[in-house]
Write an enzyme that holds these catalytic residues in place. Structure first.
Site, PDB file in Angstrom:
ATOM      1  N   HIS A  13       0.827  -1.207   0.000  1.00 51.81           N
ATOM      2  CA  HIS A  13       0.000   0.000   0.000  1.00 51.81           C
ATOM      3  C   HIS A  13       0.863   1.261   0.000  1.00 51.81           C
ATOM      4  O   HIS A  13       2.013   1.267   0.449  1.00 51.81           O
ATOM      5  CB  HIS A  13      -0.928   0.006   1.214  1.00 51.81           C
ATOM      6  CG  HIS A  13      -0.201   0.055   2.534  1.00 51.81           C
ATOM      7  ND1 HIS A  13       0.336   1.208   3.048  1.00 51.81           N
ATOM      8  CD2 HIS A  13       0.081  -0.921   3.424  1.00 51.81           C
ATOM      9  CE1 HIS A  13       0.912   0.953   4.201  1.00 51.81           C
ATOM     10  NE2 HIS A  13       0.780  -0.338   4.454  1.00 51.81           N
ATOM     11  N   GLU A  91      -1.763  -6.722   7.577  1.00 50.04           N
ATOM     12  CA  GLU A  91      -0.447  -6.429   8.130  1.00 50.04           C
ATOM     13  C   GLU A  91      -0.214  -7.259   9.392  1.00 50.04           C
ATOM     14  O   GLU A  91      -1.162  -7.751  10.018  1.00 50.04           O
ATOM     15  CB  GLU A  91      -0.350  -4.926   8.441  1.00 50.04           C
ATOM     16  CG  GLU A  91       0.947  -4.455   9.087  1.00 50.04           C
ATOM     17  CD  GLU A  91       2.194  -4.767   8.275  1.00 50.04           C
ATOM     18  OE1 GLU A  91       2.548  -5.961   8.184  1.00 50.04           O
ATOM     19  OE2 GLU A  91       2.823  -3.830   7.757  1.00 50.04           O
TER      20      GLU A  91
END
Length: 253
Positions: A13, A91
């Site tokens: 990202h 994550e």
């Protein structure tokens, strides 16, 4: 079933609000910065310029990855492709470090402990209390996960353990059909996947950094091994500079 080579694109990202503030983020759901949005758009332009047009997207349940994928795909004129989302691509959960400043954590605990928590393969930070303001234990997006599966902290090894079933059960089948697969995820979920693809040792993985917003392209053989170890960044010079910046995150003030 399509023949090899299979095409896989990894995309971390774009810069998030907490990347910019130098905070440990983990499972906290933060937005992209304006810079991060531009990185995502640029990532899509790089895909289009390289003729690497994704046929299917796999991403996490976190908005910074979802938004990055949307912006990149819109830029590449592929916003219409199928999307699959999974918490297994989230994550790494940073436990009690979530929300803490990296430079302050380094100063408080010293470089050895800081690097052990941040980069070792199998040493997680202290767990995050489930009533902490930065806990996601009761987040509705994880309501279907058994309580024992929802993490309170993770090391990279934990990320690999939860991510690999998704690789084998969801991503590999898409590759086998001949689709070009885009995985838009996070620094550590992608590090775990690269560790698996490239056969990186538990010790050496600590030195691997993945920059934000720059597509990393792999061609895989029939055994899903990279034809070129380490893959190819679509903007190698920008990737090199960004990797150095990631290395120095804890040193920022």
């Amino acid at each position: 079933m399509a023949d090899a080579p299979y095409k896989l694109i990894l995309l971390r990202h774009g810069e998030s609000e907490w990347n910019a503030k130098n905070l440990f983020t983990g499972w906290v759901d933060v937005n992209l910065t304006e810079k991060g949005e531009k990185e995502a758009v640029r990532g899509g332009e790089l895909l289009k310029d390289a003729g690497l047009l994704p046929d299917v997207l796999h991403t996490s349940l976190q908005r910074r990855a979802i938004r990055t994928a949307q912006l990149a795909l819109e830029s590449a004129d592929r916003l219409w492709i199928p999307v699959r989302r999974s918490w297994r691509l989230n994550e790494r959960h940073y436990g009690a470090l979530q929300g803490k400043d990296k430079a302050q954590t380094l100063a408080e605990f010293g470089e050895e402990q800081f690097m052990l928590w941040r980069r070792s393969y199998d040493t997680p930070p202290p767990p995050l209390a489930r009533d902490d303001e930065f806990s996601q234990f009761d987040d509705p997006r994880y309501a279907t996960l058994p309580p024992e599966v929802r993490p309170d902290t993770e090391c990279l090894k934990d990320v690999v353990v939860r991510m690999l079933p998704y690789w084998f059960d969801s991503i590999v089948p898409d590759l086998l059909t001949g689709r070009t697969v885009l995985v838009a995820a996070h620094g550590n979920s992608l590090r775990g996947l690269v560790k698996h693809l490239d056969g990186i040792s538990d010790e050496d993985i600590s030195g691997l950094n993945i920059p934000t917003g720059i597509p990393l392209s792999y061609e895989l053989d029939a055994d899903f091994k990279p034809l070129k170890p380490g893959g190819t960044y679509l903007d190698p010079d920008a990737a090199k500079a960004a990797i150095e910046a990631v290395k120095n995150q804890g040193k920022k003030k």
